[in-house]
Design an enzyme around this catalytic site. Structure first.
Site, PDB file in Angstrom:
ATOM      1  N   LYS A  23       0.831  -1.215   0.000  1.00 58.59           N
ATOM      2  CA  LYS A  23       0.000   0.000   0.000  1.00 58.59           C
ATOM      3  C   LYS A  23       0.864   1.262   0.000  1.00 58.59           C
ATOM      4  O   LYS A  23       0.655   2.168  -0.800  1.00 58.59           O
ATOM      5  CB  LYS A  23      -0.888  -0.016   1.261  1.00 58.59           C
ATOM      6  CG  LYS A  23      -1.488   1.320   1.620  1.00 58.59           C
ATOM      7  CD  LYS A  23      -2.384   1.231   2.829  1.00 58.59           C
ATOM      8  CE  LYS A  23      -1.716   1.417   4.173  1.00 58.59           C
ATOM      9  NZ  LYS A  23      -1.394   2.793   4.546  1.00 58.59           N
ATOM     10  N   ASN A  24       1.842   1.313   0.898  1.00 58.17           N
ATOM     11  CA  ASN A  24       2.595   2.559   1.080  1.00 58.17           C
ATOM     12  C   ASN A  24       3.601   2.822  -0.041  1.00 58.17           C
ATOM     13  O   ASN A  24       4.216   3.889  -0.082  1.00 58.17           O
ATOM     14  CB  ASN A  24       3.278   2.577   2.444  1.00 58.17           C
ATOM     15  CG  ASN A  24       2.254   2.733   3.565  1.00 58.17           C
ATOM     16  OD1 ASN A  24       1.097   3.064   3.304  1.00 58.17           O
ATOM     17  ND2 ASN A  24       2.671   2.478   4.799  1.00 58.17           N
ATOM     18  N   CYS A 117      -4.892   7.806   9.805  1.00 55.36           N
ATOM     19  CA  CYS A 117      -5.068   7.174  11.108  1.00 55.36           C
ATOM     20  C   CYS A 117      -4.784   8.188  12.220  1.00 55.36           C
ATOM     21  O   CYS A 117      -3.871   9.009  12.112  1.00 55.36           O
ATOM     22  CB  CYS A 117      -4.101   6.000  11.264  1.00 55.36           C
ATOM     23  SG  CYS A 117      -4.667   4.505  10.449  1.00 55.36           S
ATOM     24  N   ARG A 122      -0.044  14.853  13.487  1.00 54.04           N
ATOM     25  CA  ARG A 122       0.763  14.496  12.317  1.00 54.04           C
ATOM     26  C   ARG A 122       0.927  15.741  11.450  1.00 54.04           C
ATOM     27  O   ARG A 122       0.305  15.886  10.408  1.00 54.04           O
ATOM     28  CB  ARG A 122       0.107  13.343  11.550  1.00 54.04           C
ATOM     29  CG  ARG A 122       0.049  12.078  12.380  1.00 54.04           C
ATOM     30  CD  ARG A 122      -0.638  10.944  11.660  1.00 54.04           C
ATOM     31  NE  ARG A 122       0.189  10.341  10.627  1.00 54.04           N
ATOM     32  CZ  ARG A 122      -0.224   9.331   9.873  1.00 54.04           C
ATOM     33  NH1 ARG A 122      -1.427   8.821  10.028  1.00 54.04           N
ATOM     34  NH2 ARG A 122       0.568   8.810   8.964  1.00 54.04           N
ATOM     35  N   ASP A 306       4.705   0.298  12.038  1.00 52.26           N
ATOM     36  CA  ASP A 306       3.472  -0.317  11.546  1.00 52.26           C
ATOM     37  C   ASP A 306       3.372  -1.809  11.894  1.00 52.26           C
ATOM     38  O   ASP A 306       2.297  -2.401  11.774  1.00 52.26           O
ATOM     39  CB  ASP A 306       3.356  -0.150  10.020  1.00 52.26           C
ATOM     40  CG  ASP A 306       3.210   1.303   9.622  1.00 52.26           C
ATOM     41  OD1 ASP A 306       2.824   2.113  10.483  1.00 52.26           O
ATOM     42  OD2 ASP A 306       3.491   1.630   8.455  1.00 52.26           O
ATOM     43  N   ARG A 398      -8.364  -0.465   4.930  1.00 51.11           N
ATOM     44  CA  ARG A 398      -7.418   0.473   4.314  1.00 51.11           C
ATOM     45  C   ARG A 398      -6.105  -0.222   3.971  1.00 51.11           C
ATOM     46  O   ARG A 398      -5.387   0.240   3.077  1.00 51.11           O
ATOM     47  CB  ARG A 398      -7.103   1.628   5.280  1.00 51.11           C
ATOM     48  CG  ARG A 398      -8.281   2.550   5.510  1.00 51.11           C
ATOM     49  CD  ARG A 398      -7.883   3.699   6.384  1.00 51.11           C
ATOM     50  NE  ARG A 398      -6.695   4.329   5.839  1.00 51.11           N
ATOM     51  CZ  ARG A 398      -5.814   5.019   6.537  1.00 51.11           C
ATOM     52  NH1 ARG A 398      -6.002   5.190   7.824  1.00 51.11           N
ATOM     53  NH2 ARG A 398      -4.766   5.551   5.963  1.00 51.11           N
TER      54      ARG A 398
HETATM   55  C1  EPZ Z   1       4.323   6.867   6.428  1.00 46.68           C
HETATM   56  O1  EPZ Z   1       3.549   7.894   7.055  1.00 46.68           O
HETATM   57  C2  EPZ Z   1       3.376   5.687   6.286  1.00 46.68           C
HETATM   58  N1  EPZ Z   1       2.255   6.077   5.459  1.00 46.68           N
HETATM   59  C3  EPZ Z   1       2.894   5.230   7.649  1.00 46.68           C
HETATM   60  O2  EPZ Z   1       2.098   4.083   7.483  1.00 46.68           O
HETATM   61  C4  EPZ Z   1       4.113   4.865   8.504  1.00 46.68           C
HETATM   62  O3  EPZ Z   1       3.677   4.537   9.803  1.00 46.68           O
HETATM   63  C5  EPZ Z   1       5.075   6.046   8.566  1.00 46.68           C
HETATM   64  O4  EPZ Z   1       5.429   6.461   7.217  1.00 46.68           O
HETATM   65  C6  EPZ Z   1       6.356   5.735   9.320  1.00 46.68           C
HETATM   66  O5  EPZ Z   1       6.998   4.652   8.722  1.00 46.68           O
HETATM   67  C7  EPZ Z   1       2.369   6.043   4.116  1.00 46.68           C
HETATM   68  O6  EPZ Z   1       3.402   5.712   3.555  1.00 46.68           O
HETATM   69  C8  EPZ Z   1       1.156   6.367   3.333  1.00 46.68           C
HETATM   70  P1  EPZ Z   1       6.375  10.302   8.461  1.00 46.68           P
HETATM   71  P2  EPZ Z   1       4.065   9.391   7.052  1.00 46.68           P
HETATM   72  O7  EPZ Z   1       6.208  11.556   7.692  1.00 46.68           O
HETATM   73  O8  EPZ Z   1       4.658   9.714   5.729  1.00 46.68           O
HETATM   74  C9  EPZ Z   1       6.287  13.386  12.167  1.00 46.68           C
HETATM   75  C10 EPZ Z   1       0.274   2.642   7.932  1.00 46.68           C
HETATM   76  O9  EPZ Z   1      -0.227   2.089   8.940  1.00 46.68           O
HETATM   77  N2  EPZ Z   1       6.287  14.444  11.130  1.00 46.68           N
HETATM   78  O10 EPZ Z   1       7.665   9.574   8.376  1.00 46.68           O
HETATM   79  O11 EPZ Z   1       2.962  10.215   7.566  1.00 46.68           O
HETATM   80  C11 EPZ Z   1       4.931  12.692  12.190  1.00 46.68           C
HETATM   81  O12 EPZ Z   1       4.002  13.438  12.924  1.00 46.68           O
HETATM   82  C12 EPZ Z   1       0.777   4.076   7.998  1.00 46.68           C
HETATM   83  O13 EPZ Z   1       0.339   2.100   6.816  1.00 46.68           O
HETATM   84  C13 EPZ Z   1       6.349  15.764  11.529  1.00 46.68           C
HETATM   85  O14 EPZ Z   1       6.440  16.080  12.711  1.00 46.68           O
HETATM   86  O15 EPZ Z   1       5.211   9.276   8.134  1.00 46.68           O
HETATM   87  C14 EPZ Z   1       5.258  11.349  12.788  1.00 46.68           C
HETATM   88  O16 EPZ Z   1       5.294  11.447  14.168  1.00 46.68           O
HETATM   89  C15 EPZ Z   1       0.357   4.848   9.154  1.00 46.68           C
HETATM   90  N3  EPZ Z   1       6.290  16.729  10.569  1.00 46.68           N
HETATM   91  C16 EPZ Z   1       6.677  11.089  12.238  1.00 46.68           C
HETATM   92  O17 EPZ Z   1       7.186  12.360  11.841  1.00 46.68           O
HETATM   93  C17 EPZ Z   1       6.178  16.433   9.235  1.00 46.68           C
HETATM   94  O18 EPZ Z   1       6.139  17.366   8.408  1.00 46.68           O
HETATM   95  C18 EPZ Z   1       6.719  10.116  11.069  1.00 46.68           C
HETATM   96  O19 EPZ Z   1       6.022  10.646   9.966  1.00 46.68           O
HETATM   97  C19 EPZ Z   1       6.133  15.072   8.855  1.00 46.68           C
HETATM   98  C20 EPZ Z   1       6.182  14.101   9.825  1.00 46.68           C
END
Ligand code: EPZ
Length: 419
Positions: A23-24, A117, A122, A306, A398
């Site tokens: 998916k991701n 989620c 976020r 995840d 999802r």
């Molecule tokens: C991706 O989310 C995945 N989603 C998530 O999968 C996964 O848990 C996550 O990466 C971590 O591996 C998709 O690929 C669609 P991040 P993403 O930006 O891109 C903080 C699942 O269950 N952050 O690396 O949102 C954020 O709040 C899902 O399939 C900021 O503070 O992850 C979080 O605490 C859920 N500011 C952390 O970083 C920003 O501008 C990780 O976020 C961006 C992120």
């Protein structure tokens, strides 16, 4: 239609399950299709509600999309809209990656802030600050982000945290440009390498994904390509948890061994035996699992956030105490209340979950509150005495294609019914 999963637990699983496309990986690649001027053909694209939603966005924007089983064809009409309706944006977090793709293609994008989620705050500050460094003007107002630029100007960007979404967004923003961009402290997840591979097949010039620094030499045009999506490492680790929780031996097919590596130690410590042969894993689990001393989630190649909740669920009936530490999201533990309702003994201290192994879990009526938490409830239902009814299935749908069908084939007693 409201549906629930009804699981009568304590059945041993056996046989094999085939993992779907990730998916991701599929989501940012679908977003990237707005950059391409020719038809893109994707194989191994999972049938999930997040994918349906992304396809709906592509159609709204002006792409022609056809889909047959796991094959999706996307043709950009050449007349793209620069906005996405709120109801489509709010369904999932990954729609934020359209910001980079649309701004690259049109010089502007007007999007609502995304949903996804409920795992804690976020924010998208890393995306926004990076875009500003690349000469994109951003106006944030009442839950909307407006981006505009007359020309993307390359820069050397240092991410304060290796955010997956921000790395993808910058790659999409700069792939179609006439400038060079460096992303330092980039996310290293396999899905980032997959996005690089896809874009390069379409004519982009990107290197370094999987390492600390990604170099994007912008190109003038991206064409179409044929691409098969890599297997879903999180779906694979979830089925590993199902096998471990039920003391079963199953074969998990269509996996990438290297991507499973970060979770292997946890299953070994729990007492499972694992044999990898080519793209297949045979996992054999003991009747009673051992505790896993300490699991800490980290960015790739660390233990993936995840994969955590299903492992917490299986550790609920292990011998001893498992300490689980979540470092990526603030609210990963939404499903723990439901696990405790089923008889687990899990205490939360801020980002740490202390899982005291108990003898048994017992079926209950529980609600999925997010995707991976939902998978944890399925795991608990499989090992519990009696019947577990899980509602709010849209969370599980999802990210897990045909979950009840796959588990039934493995011998579980699980059905989807109207609520
Ligand atoms: C991706 O989310 C995945 N989603 C998530 O999968 C996964 O848990 C996550 O990466 C971590 O591996 C998709 O690929 C669609 P991040 P993403 O930006 O891109 C903080 C699942 O269950 N952050 O690396 O949102 C954020 O709040 C899902 O399939 C900021 O503070 O992850 C979080 O605490 C859920 N500011 C952390 O970083 C920003 O501008 C990780 O976020 C961006 C992120």
């Amino acid at each position: 239609m409201l549906e629930k999963l009804v699981i009568n637990g304590r059945k041993q699983l056996c046989g094999e399950v085939k993992i779907h496309g990730a998916k991701n990986a599929a989501l940012p690649i679908l977003c990237a299709c707005v950059l391409c001027d020719e038809k893109v053909v994707l194989k191994n694209c999972p049938k999930l509600s997040d994918i349906d939603n992304t396809i709906e966005i592509l159609e709204y924007l002006g792409c022609k999309v056809t889909r047959e089983e796991d094959r999706v064809e996307i043709l950009n009409s050449g007349y793209l809209k620069d906005n996405i309706p709120k109801n489509l944006m709010s369904k999932m977090r990954s729609s934020i990656v359209f910001l980079g793709a649309l701004t690259a293609k049109l010089g502007r994008a007007n999007l609502f802030l995304p949903g996804g989620c409920e795992l804690g705050p976020r924010p998208v500050d890393i995306h926004i600050k990076s875009f500003e460094k690349l000469n994109v003007c951003i106006v944030e107002q009442r839950g909307k982000i407006a981006c505009s630029t007359d020309k993307i100007k390359g820069a050397s960007i240092n991410l304060p945290f290796p955010s997956v979404g921000a790395t993808e967004n910058i790659m999409l923003l700069t792939a179609l440009s006439d400038t060079k961009t460096l992303i330092h402290n980039a996310a290293r997840e396999p899905e980032i390498i997959e996005l690089q591979n896809f874009l390069n097949k379409c004519g982009a010039d990107i290197s370094g994904a999987g390492g600390n620094c990604i170099v994007i030499n912008g190109v003038k045009k991206l064409h179409g390509c044929y691409h098969s999506i890599l297997p879903d490492r999180i779906e694979a680790s979830t089925y590993m948890s199902f096998a471990a929780a039920t003391g079963s031996t199953i074969s998990i097919k269509n996996i990438c061994n290297e991507h499973i590596e970060p979770v292997v130690f946890a299953f070994r410590e729990a007492g499972c035996e694992m044999n990898f042969v080519k793209n297949e894993l045979k996992i054999s689990s003991p009747k009673k699992l051992n505790r896993i001393a300490h699991i800490k989630t980290l960015v790739y190649p660390g233990f993936p956030t995840d994969s955590g909740m299903p492992i917490i669920a299986m550790s609920a009936i292990a011998n001893g105490t498992t300490i689980f530490e979540e470092t990526i999201f603030q609210n990963r533990y939404n499903a723990i209340g439901a696990l405790n309702k089923m008889g687990a003994n899990i205490k939360i201290y801020d980002r740490i979950a202390v899982v005291e192994g108990v003898e048994n879990l017992y079926g209950a009526d529980v609600e999925a509150t997010d995707l991976r938490g939902g998978a944890a409830l399925v795991c608990a239902g499989l090992m519990a005495y009696g019947t577990t009814n899980i509602t709010q299935l849209h969370h599980i749908d999802r990210g897990y294609e045909n979950i009840e069908y796959n588990l039934s084939l493995l011998g579980a007693d699980i059905k989807r019914e109207k609520e």
